[in-house]
Scaffold this motif. Structure first.
Motif, PDB file in Angstrom:
ATOM      1  N   ARG A  44      -1.761   9.124   4.466  1.00 29.71           N
ATOM      2  CA  ARG A  44      -0.817   8.535   5.427  1.00 29.71           C
ATOM      3  C   ARG A  44      -1.295   8.634   6.883  1.00 29.71           C
ATOM      4  NH1 ARG A  44       4.336   5.929   5.253  1.00 29.71           N
ATOM      5  NH2 ARG A  44       5.058   5.938   7.387  1.00 29.71           N
ATOM      6  N   ASP A  45      -1.718   9.816   7.300  1.00 25.03           N
ATOM      7  CA  ASP A  45      -2.084  10.006   8.706  1.00 25.03           C
ATOM      8  C   ASP A  45      -3.399   9.333   9.072  1.00 25.03           C
ATOM      9  OD1 ASP A  45       0.248  11.445   9.071  1.00 25.03           O
ATOM     10  OD2 ASP A  45      -0.716  13.375   8.721  1.00 25.03           O
ATOM     11  N   SER A  54       3.590  -0.262  10.653  1.00 28.52           N
ATOM     12  CA  SER A  54       3.227  -1.560  11.237  1.00 28.52           C
ATOM     13  C   SER A  54       1.943  -1.471  12.056  1.00 28.52           C
ATOM     14  CB  SER A  54       4.366  -2.086  12.116  1.00 28.52           C
ATOM     15  OG  SER A  54       4.513  -1.268  13.274  1.00 28.52           O
ATOM     16  N   LYS A  55       1.437  -0.250  12.259  1.00 26.42           N
ATOM     17  CA  LYS A  55       0.220  -0.049  13.057  1.00 26.42           C
ATOM     18  C   LYS A  55      -0.862   0.583  12.189  1.00 26.42           C
ATOM     19  CE  LYS A  55       2.836   0.536  17.305  1.00 26.42           C
ATOM     20  NZ  LYS A  55       3.190   1.458  18.391  1.00 26.42           N
ATOM     21  N   THR A  56      -1.493  -0.263  11.369  1.00 25.60           N
ATOM     22  CA  THR A  56      -2.527   0.238  10.460  1.00 25.60           C
ATOM     23  C   THR A  56      -3.849   0.449  11.192  1.00 25.60           C
ATOM     24  OG1 THR A  56      -3.154  -1.987   9.806  1.00 25.60           O
ATOM     25  CG2 THR A  56      -1.518  -0.882   8.433  1.00 25.60           C
ATOM     26  N   ARG A  57      -4.597   1.412  10.718  1.00 21.23           N
ATOM     27  CA  ARG A  57      -5.936   1.670  11.248  1.00 21.23           C
ATOM     28  C   ARG A  57      -6.905   0.761  10.491  1.00 21.23           C
ATOM     29  NH1 ARG A  57      -6.203   6.728  14.089  1.00 21.23           N
ATOM     30  NH2 ARG A  57      -4.241   7.861  13.881  1.00 21.23           N
ATOM     31  N   ALA A  58      -7.399  -0.233  11.172  1.00 21.70           N
ATOM     32  CA  ALA A  58      -8.227  -1.265  10.536  1.00 21.70           C
ATOM     33  C   ALA A  58      -9.523  -0.712   9.969  1.00 21.70           C
ATOM     34  CB  ALA A  58      -8.529  -2.372  11.537  1.00 21.70           C
ATOM     35  N   LEU A  62      -8.733   2.266   2.879  1.00 19.25           N
ATOM     36  CA  LEU A  62      -7.563   1.804   2.127  1.00 19.25           C
ATOM     37  C   LEU A  62      -6.885   0.618   2.799  1.00 19.25           C
ATOM     38  CD1 LEU A  62      -7.989   4.387   0.449  1.00 19.25           C
ATOM     39  CD2 LEU A  62      -5.521   4.693   0.462  1.00 19.25           C
ATOM     40  N   ASN A  63      -7.173   0.398   4.077  1.00 17.62           N
ATOM     41  CA  ASN A  63      -6.592  -0.728   4.809  1.00 17.62           C
ATOM     42  C   ASN A  63      -7.541  -1.922   4.888  1.00 17.62           C
ATOM     43  OD1 ASN A  63      -4.345   0.846   5.332  1.00 17.62           O
ATOM     44  ND2 ASN A  63      -5.124   1.560   7.287  1.00 17.62           N
TER      45      ASN A  63
END
Length: 194
Positions: A44-45, A54-58, A62-63
């Protein structure tokens, strides 16, 4: 549990060493006693900024749409830290059946096996070879033969698993299911000892 025999799949690489169970599933999400729903909070972190979905780490695998599959490949010393079984639950609930690393913490390894996730310990060299592959490469895990193969290169390595846990995974047994499967043998033993 669902049986695991052979898996041929692309893999998700997380080339980070010393991933502990709090990074796998943060403690603030350990409020449930059933195994369902933990996958959404896996890493998660590392997946989100400020815990905001809504603020994914590109830049986190996993993203990234180019990475998917039933196999997670991680750096050395995966699953260290506290002994929470929820780490294995979150990995399985996300959709991974296999985790590959060059070293696992013992408690994590046992928790994974008890929950239908196969932890495969490979050599440092083989792990490096996997990380060098592109995102379309598939790995084949053959539990019966106890081998993992990089399909694009043909490189293969054997791995260890206890015969008991191997039997459980191949048949989808938990510990109780296994005992039920050998009930006749137990009864015969009891009769002979009476």
């Amino acid at each position: 549990m669902k049986a695991l025999t052979t898996i041929k799949s692309r893999f998700v690489p997380i080339n980070i060493e010393n991933i502990d169970t709090d990074q796998i599933i943060p403690a603030r999400f350990l409020k449930a006693t059933t195994k369902d729903g933990f996958g959404k909070n896996l890493f998660r972190d590392w997946r989100y900024y400020n815990d905001d979905e809504s603020k994914t780490r590109a830049d986190f695998p996993l993203n990234m749409s180019q990475f998917d599959g039933e196999i997670l490949v991680a750096g050395k010393n995966f699953g260290c830290g506290s002994s929470r079984e929820h780490a294995a639950w979150s990995i399985l609930d996300y959709g991974f059946r296999v985790v590959v690393s060059s070293f696992f913490a013992d408690i994590f390894k046992n928790n994974a096996l008890n929950n239908g996730v196969l932890p495969i310990q490979v050599s440092d060299e083989f792990l490096k070879s996997i990380f060098l592959q592109d995102n379309n490469t598939e790995l084949t895990v053959d539990l019966e033969k106890q081998t993992i193969t990089i399909n694009s290169t043909g490189e293969s390595e054997g791995f260890y698993i206890s015969s008991y846990k191997k039997t459980c995974l191949l048949n989808g047994y938990d510990d109780i299911d296994y005992l039920i499967s050998i009930k006749d043998d137990i009864q015969q033993f009891e009769t002979q000892r009476a």
